[in-house]
Design a protein around this motif. Structure first.
Motif, mmCIF file in Angstrom:
data_model
loop_
_atom_site.group_PDB
_atom_site.id
_atom_site.type_symbol
_atom_site.label_atom_id
_atom_site.label_comp_id
_atom_site.label_asym_id
_atom_site.label_seq_id
_atom_site.Cartn_x
_atom_site.Cartn_y
_atom_site.Cartn_z
ATOM 1 N N GLN A 19 4.354 5.429 10.997
ATOM 2 C CA GLN A 19 5.201 6.574 11.341
ATOM 3 C C GLN A 19 5.437 6.639 12.858
ATOM 4 N N SER B 79 -3.464 -9.210 4.631
ATOM 5 C CA SER B 79 -4.024 -8.463 5.759
ATOM 6 C C SER B 79 -5.300 -7.771 5.304
ATOM 7 N N TYR C 213 3.065 6.550 0.305
ATOM 8 C CA TYR C 213 1.728 7.125 0.418
ATOM 9 C C TYR C 213 1.610 8.415 -0.390
ATOM 10 N N ARG D 67 -0.865 13.866 1.561
ATOM 11 C CA ARG D 67 -0.429 13.818 2.965
ATOM 12 C C ARG D 67 -0.493 15.163 3.681
ATOM 13 N N LEU E 22 7.546 1.370 11.293
ATOM 14 C CA LEU E 22 8.786 2.091 11.592
ATOM 15 C C LEU E 22 8.782 3.439 10.869
ATOM 16 N N GLY F 107 4.021 -3.308 10.333
ATOM 17 C CA GLY F 107 5.002 -2.305 9.867
ATOM 18 C C GLY F 107 5.094 -1.210 10.900
ATOM 19 N N MET G 296 -2.047 7.390 -3.198
ATOM 20 C CA MET G 296 -3.213 8.086 -2.636
ATOM 21 C C MET G 296 -3.701 9.204 -3.552
ATOM 22 N N ARG H 140 -5.045 -10.828 13.635
ATOM 23 C CA ARG H 140 -4.430 -9.553 13.974
ATOM 24 C C ARG H 140 -5.057 -9.122 15.285
ATOM 25 N N LYS I 250 0.812 -1.220 0.000
ATOM 26 C CA LYS I 250 0.000 0.000 0.000
ATOM 27 C C LYS I 250 0.844 1.269 0.000
ATOM 28 N N GLU J 262 6.172 -6.114 8.090
ATOM 29 C CA GLU J 262 5.415 -5.525 6.978
ATOM 30 C C GLU J 262 5.808 -4.056 6.798
ATOM 31 N N PRO J 263 7.078 -3.767 6.565
ATOM 32 C CA PRO J 263 7.456 -2.359 6.436
ATOM 33 C C PRO J 263 6.976 -1.780 5.111
ATOM 34 N N GLY J 264 6.479 -0.567 5.158
ATOM 35 C CA GLY J 264 6.094 0.142 3.937
ATOM 36 C C GLY J 264 6.917 1.408 3.846
ATOM 37 N N ARG J 265 6.509 2.382 4.642
ATOM 38 C CA ARG J 265 7.123 3.711 4.609
ATOM 39 C C ARG J 265 8.652 3.668 4.731
ATOM 40 N N GLY K 245 0.239 0.886 14.091
ATOM 41 C CA GLY K 245 0.166 2.223 13.504
ATOM 42 C C GLY K 245 1.365 2.488 12.632
HETATM 43 N N1 LLP Z 1 0.758 -3.507 7.786
HETATM 44 C C1 LLP Z 1 -0.504 -3.080 7.921
HETATM 45 C C2 LLP Z 1 -1.530 -4.047 8.327
HETATM 46 C C3 LLP Z 1 -0.824 -1.738 7.677
HETATM 47 O O1 LLP Z 1 -2.077 -1.316 7.835
HETATM 48 C C4 LLP Z 1 0.198 -0.833 7.282
HETATM 49 C C5 LLP Z 1 -0.109 0.575 7.014
HETATM 50 C C6 LLP Z 1 1.509 -1.335 7.136
HETATM 51 C C7 LLP Z 1 1.754 -2.679 7.403
HETATM 52 C C8 LLP Z 1 2.644 -0.471 6.686
HETATM 53 O O2 LLP Z 1 2.925 0.503 7.614
HETATM 54 P P1 LLP Z 1 4.221 1.421 7.443
HETATM 55 O O3 LLP Z 1 5.436 0.538 7.612
HETATM 56 O O4 LLP Z 1 4.173 2.034 6.130
HETATM 57 O O5 LLP Z 1 4.087 2.411 8.540
HETATM 58 N N2 LLP Z 1 -1.483 6.963 4.476
HETATM 59 C C9 LLP Z 1 -0.826 7.110 5.759
HETATM 60 C C10 LLP Z 1 -0.282 5.810 6.285
HETATM 61 C C11 LLP Z 1 -1.338 4.733 6.416
HETATM 62 C C12 LLP Z 1 -0.766 3.432 6.880
HETATM 63 C C13 LLP Z 1 -1.757 2.339 6.742
HETATM 64 N N3 LLP Z 1 -1.279 1.048 7.131
HETATM 65 C C14 LLP Z 1 0.274 8.167 5.633
HETATM 66 O O6 LLP Z 1 0.460 8.726 4.560
HETATM 67 O O7 LLP Z 1 0.947 8.460 6.629
#
Ligand code: LLP
Length: 432
Positions: free
Chosen positions: A203, A102, A373, A312, A240, A238, A377, A149, A60, A273-276, A201
């Motif tokens: 960030q 997920s 993101y 954002r 971090l 995720g 988005m 979860r 995502k 599950e790192p994204g950002r 959550g």
């Molecule tokens: N796993 C799950 C189940 C999640 O819902 C998310 C993010 C991640 C992993 C990845 O999280 P990350 O590592 O990227 O923090 N649009 C928002 C962020 C929404 C995050 C949604 N879930 C923004 O621009 O800050």
């Protein structure tokens, strides 16, 4: 912006000048650095050394096929939350055995798609999801590997809209109800209990909430094992954080240290599950100044990127660096400006109250740390075609998503027959 640096006063992405990208591709355009993506992945993976882990990139954050493929080539798996993301991950060469599915609401069609792909783990978020999956899997005579979860009721101390692990949030199942659900799961046909999961959550800039949540999860794993469940996969989600302005997020190494301390002795596969953290600083949004508007109260720099391209700032009041592509001399005079887009919303502000050297129409600016993101988005609000996306690799540029043309965008609409006109107004002009 380590992969985005000034060379002789001009901002570069790796070895490509952003001026060249603007000239060749036009603006607004997202630009990703392939080297940055790989370096971010490596930093995360190296922090865990040779431990038994699966890094399931959270699609995502940036769903471009070139980005997913880059991670797939590094050995990553994927965390997906829809059939669309599942198809993207598979198309990028990530096998089902490295995909975790997920998502707070999975339709029957999505559950079937996950089963067809033989995903590594379904992260279930309710009893209803469990029952649907059991029925579908049992009908097909297959077993779905599942985790729940859990919602540990921990405040991630991040922006309200991206905190997910408090008991009032819609996500997961309350940790106090988890044991009952696992017992039910263990008794249902078509279900194989394999693990646990949480994601509190996004960030996160402090390890403390991770520590609280992980400790609660570890207690649950012990309890589930005592209850007779074979828990062998622990998915830590995720979350971090990254530096946008002056945040000091935990390093991958310190995060790994915490994980090790709490889960090192469980003998489980650890899933992340790192994204950002993998994509944010690997991308910028390049935009051109359209006009400078001086009003008595404020000075506005109107650029050709807007909230529809990059949501954002408007949605979370997020602060992103905005820098001129052609660096001003250090002693250049600066003025305080609001950098805004052309969309008809007062909230269409990319950067408020920024001290910028004088900008003129035609100048280029780069919105930093926009790889996560950002493009995912974007919308077509105000009938603005989505920004193009490019990836650089050394001195090479590749268009990884071309800008949609207006005729393609408008031509998607159909007129009802009763209006007595061609069903697609663009048919008349020969466009599709
Ligand atoms: N796993 C799950 C189940 C999640 O819902 C998310 C993010 C991640 C992993 C990845 O999280 P990350 O590592 O990227 O923090 N649009 C928002 C962020 C929404 C995050 C949604 N879930 C923004 O621009 O800050």
């Amino acid at each position: 912006m380590a992969w985005f640096e000034y060379r002789n006063g001009v901002l570069y992405a790796e070895s490509v000048s952003l001026v060249r990208i603007a000239e060749e591709i036009g603006t607004p355009v997202y630009c990703y650095s392939n080297a940055a993506l790989k370096a971010n992945y490596k930093e995360f993976a190296d922090a865990f050394g040779h431990r038994n882990i699966l890094i399931a990139y959270s699609v995502k954050a940036n769903a471009n096929q070139a980005v997913i493929t880059t991670f797939s080539d590094c050995g990553a798996g994927a965390d997906v939350v829809s059939e669309g993301e599942l198809q993207r991950a598979l198309a990028a060469g990530i096998p089902g055995s490295r995909i975790v599915f997920s998502g707070v609401g999975k339709t029957q069609k999505e559950l079937k798609a996950g089963l067809a792909a033989q995903v590594h783990q379904f992260n279930l978020e309710s009893k209803a999801q469990l029952e649907s999956l059991s029925e579908i899997a049992a009908n097909q005579n297959v077993k779905a590997r599942v985790a729940f979860r859990v919602n540990p009721d921990v405040d991630a101390k991040t922006h309200d809209k991206i905190a997910t692990g408090r008991k009032a949030d819609k996500f997961g199942v309350p940790i106090v109800e988890a044991r009952g659900l696992y017992d039910l799961a263990g008794s249902l046909p078509g279900i194989e209990v394999v693990g646990v999961d949480l994601h509190i959550g996004s960030q996160l800039t402090d390890l403390e909430p991770f520590k609280d949540a992980f400790s609660r999860l570890a207690e649950l794993v012990n309890a589930l094992r005592r209850d007779g469940h074979d828990i062998r996969q622990i998915d830590l989600g995720g979350g971090l954080g990254v530096r946008y302005r002056d945040e000091e997020p935990p390093t991958a190494l310190s995060y790994a240290g915490l994980v090790d301390k709490i889960f090192g002795g469980f003998g489980c596969q650890l899933i992340f599950e790192p994204g950002r953290a993998l994509v944010a600083n690997a991308g910028i949004l390049l935009s051109q100044v359209i006009e400078i508007k001086h009003l008595s109260e404020r000075r506005f720099v109107i650029i050709d990127a807007a909230m529809n391209d990059f949501l954002r700032p408007a949605l979370y009041d997020a602060w992103h660096p905005i820098d001129p592509v052609c660096e001003a001399p250090v002693d250049a005079k600066r003025e305080i400006v609001d950098i805004v887009g052309p969309v008809c919303e007062s909230g269409d502000i990319l950067g408020r109250g920024r001290a910028m050297s004088f900008l003129a129409p035609g100048d280029l600016v780069a919105i930093g740390a926009a790889g996560a993101y950002g493009a995912v988005m974007a919308s077509n609000y105000n009938t603005r075609p989505l920004a193009a996306e490019v990836m650089v690799h050394g001195g090479e540029i590749a268009i990884v998503c071309p800008r949609l043309q207006l005729d393609e965008l408008i031509g998607r609409d159909r007129l009802p027959q009763w209006l007595g006109k061609p069903t697609n107004p663009f048919d008349e002009h020969g466009a599709t």
